[in-house]
Design an enzyme around this catalytic site. Sequence first.
Site, PDB file in Angstrom:
ATOM      1  N   ASN A   1       1.009  -1.128  -0.071  1.00 17.13           N
ATOM      2  CA  ASN A   1      -0.059  -0.133   0.090  1.00 17.13           C
ATOM      3  C   ASN A   1       0.965   1.142  -0.097  1.00 17.13           C
ATOM      4  O   ASN A   1       1.484   1.566   0.830  1.00 17.13           O
ATOM      5  CB  ASN A   1      -0.782  -0.120   1.181  1.00 17.13           C
ATOM      6  CG  ASN A   1      -1.720   1.307   1.410  1.00 17.13           C
ATOM      7  OD1 ASN A   1      -1.658   2.115   0.743  1.00 17.13           O
ATOM      8  ND2 ASN A   1      -2.085   1.306   2.707  1.00 17.13           N
TER       9      ASN A   1
ATOM     10  N   LYS B   1       0.229   4.069  -0.398  1.00 13.28           N
ATOM     11  CA  LYS B   1      -0.650   5.558   0.415  1.00 13.28           C
ATOM     12  C   LYS B   1      -0.282   6.804  -0.466  1.00 13.28           C
ATOM     13  O   LYS B   1      -0.250   6.465  -1.716  1.00 13.28           O
ATOM     14  CB  LYS B   1       0.038   5.691   1.928  1.00 13.28           C
ATOM     15  CG  LYS B   1      -0.078   4.344   2.711  1.00 13.28           C
ATOM     16  CD  LYS B   1      -0.030   4.557   4.114  1.00 13.28           C
ATOM     17  CE  LYS B   1      -0.083   3.269   4.795  1.00 13.28           C
ATOM     18  NZ  LYS B   1       0.029   3.439   6.048  1.00 13.28           N
TER      19      LYS B   1
ATOM     20  N   HIS C   1      -9.667   1.248   4.928  1.00 12.59           N
ATOM     21  CA  HIS C   1      -8.169   1.238   5.845  1.00 12.59           C
ATOM     22  C   HIS C   1      -8.485   2.237   6.747  1.00 12.59           C
ATOM     23  O   HIS C   1      -9.201   3.448   6.790  1.00 12.59           O
ATOM     24  CB  HIS C   1      -7.327   1.863   4.598  1.00 12.59           C
ATOM     25  CG  HIS C   1      -5.905   1.873   5.335  1.00 12.59           C
ATOM     26  ND1 HIS C   1      -5.501   2.901   6.220  1.00 12.59           N
ATOM     27  CD2 HIS C   1      -4.853   1.012   5.054  1.00 12.59           C
ATOM     28  CE1 HIS C   1      -4.092   2.652   6.582  1.00 12.59           C
ATOM     29  NE2 HIS C   1      -3.748   1.469   5.993  1.00 12.59           N
TER      30      HIS C   1
ATOM     31  N   GLU D   1      -6.784   4.665   7.878  1.00 10.67           N
ATOM     32  CA  GLU D   1      -6.580   6.040   7.427  1.00 10.67           C
ATOM     33  C   GLU D   1      -7.596   6.950   7.015  1.00 10.67           C
ATOM     34  O   GLU D   1      -8.076   8.014   7.127  1.00 10.67           O
ATOM     35  CB  GLU D   1      -5.181   6.284   6.724  1.00 10.67           C
ATOM     36  CG  GLU D   1      -3.841   5.975   7.772  1.00 10.67           C
ATOM     37  CD  GLU D   1      -2.740   5.561   6.827  1.00 10.67           C
ATOM     38  OE1 GLU D   1      -2.703   5.434   5.642  1.00 10.67           O
ATOM     39  OE2 GLU D   1      -1.979   4.951   7.561  1.00 10.67           O
TER      40      GLU D   1
ATOM     41  N   GLU E   1      -5.232  -4.712  10.709  1.00 12.18           N
ATOM     42  CA  GLU E   1      -4.433  -3.946  10.871  1.00 12.18           C
ATOM     43  C   GLU E   1      -4.450  -3.186  12.226  1.00 12.18           C
ATOM     44  O   GLU E   1      -5.358  -2.251  12.344  1.00 12.18           O
ATOM     45  CB  GLU E   1      -4.226  -3.045   9.689  1.00 12.18           C
ATOM     46  CG  GLU E   1      -3.929  -3.659   8.427  1.00 12.18           C
ATOM     47  CD  GLU E   1      -3.348  -2.494   7.387  1.00 12.18           C
ATOM     48  OE1 GLU E   1      -2.198  -2.834   6.978  1.00 12.18           O
ATOM     49  OE2 GLU E   1      -4.161  -1.742   7.194  1.00 12.18           O
TER      50      GLU E   1
ATOM     51  N   GLY F   1       2.751   2.117  10.789  1.00 11.05           N
ATOM     52  CA  GLY F   1       3.632   3.039  10.826  1.00 11.05           C
ATOM     53  C   GLY F   1       4.669   3.460  11.883  1.00 11.05           C
ATOM     54  O   GLY F   1       5.326   4.288  12.136  1.00 11.05           O
TER      55      GLY F   1
ATOM     56  N   SER G   1       3.419  -2.397  10.389  1.00  8.88           N
ATOM     57  CA  SER G   1       4.941  -2.401  10.708  1.00  8.88           C
ATOM     58  C   SER G   1       5.602  -3.747  10.453  1.00  8.88           C
ATOM     59  O   SER G   1       6.395  -4.250  10.978  1.00  8.88           O
ATOM     60  CB  SER G   1       5.116  -2.084  12.101  1.00  8.88           C
ATOM     61  OG  SER G   1       5.029  -0.619  12.415  1.00  8.88           O
TER      62      SER G   1
HETATM   63  P1  PGA Z   1       3.030   0.001   7.533  1.00  8.02           P
HETATM   64  O1  PGA Z   1       1.471   0.418   7.110  1.00  8.02           O
HETATM   65  O2  PGA Z   1       3.326  -1.274   7.052  1.00  8.02           O
HETATM   66  O3  PGA Z   1       3.710   1.253   7.314  1.00  8.02           O
HETATM   67  O4  PGA Z   1       2.737   0.118   8.887  1.00  8.02           O
HETATM   68  C1  PGA Z   1       0.478  -0.665   7.011  1.00  8.02           C
HETATM   69  C2  PGA Z   1      -0.728  -0.105   6.270  1.00  8.02           C
HETATM   70  O5  PGA Z   1      -1.273   0.928   6.595  1.00  8.02           O
HETATM   71  O6  PGA Z   1      -1.652  -0.851   5.460  1.00  8.02           O
END
Ligand code: PGA
Length: 259
Positions: A12, A14, A103, A105, A177, A183, A221
């Site tokens: 992803n 983003k 997601h 976010e 997640e 992150g 992560s």
């Molecule tokens: P990350 O993000 O691997 O940077 O923690 C995962 C995600 O949001 O899909």
Amino acid sequence: MTDPPRPLVAGNWKMNGLGGDGLALAADLARRAASAKGEESPACDLLVCPPATLLWRVAEALGQSPIAVGGQDCHADAKGAHTGDIGAEMLKDAGATYAIVGHSERRAGHSETDALVRAKAEAALGAGLCAIVCIGETEAQYGAGETLGVLEKQLAGSLPKGPGIAPGAAKVVIAYEPIWAIGTGLTPSLDEIARVHAHIRGILGGASAEGGSIRILYGGSVNAANAAEILALEEVNGALVGGASLHADDFWSIARSCP
Ligand code: PGA
């Protein structure tokens, strides 16, 4: 018991990637996929979800490679007066075969509810895309021991209903997640991830062919160093990778970690 589904490792990107670096990353992955032979080939399906501005060109760059392309979101309606939004059929037209929906976010940054996530997942399936439905608890919910309850509610509210799930079960992917792991460099313990995935599998009706065929990804992560032990867990059928998916070496190494 049904055989576990083939894992999926999804990147992803983003809101990252311009024509230069995004296309270079896609070309690098395509080269690796083309030259990997036998045991060097990752034992998983591969997917990258670039920003919408690059979808078409990344799909072209990946060409005949086995790496699929997906959108990071889609609108619940097929088309219409929704300035700035993208419909599932448009994603498909640009070369996508997957769409991420729900997601955290988007749930947090765009106030998306379970019902909206479900509508988006159904729109994706309706357009012939696989829907990756994301769920996950906040740090406070994790701390309060509420994780399983939160996930149950999110699954009940955001999974597509009816025919989307049964005959096309392989078309639905769930990504667990934990929000606090995204992150941050933090992850739940392996035992915790295993326990959550087993619980989700139970809710899906894991003993049935449909429930057993839905891939449950872990995200939050995941990196080249921790991927192997996470991907080896029972009921972990791949990973949704954010930051590490922006680096070809790391993403490839994660994909190669699939048992
Ligand atoms: P990350 O993000 O691997 O940077 O923690 C995962 C995600 O949001 O899909």
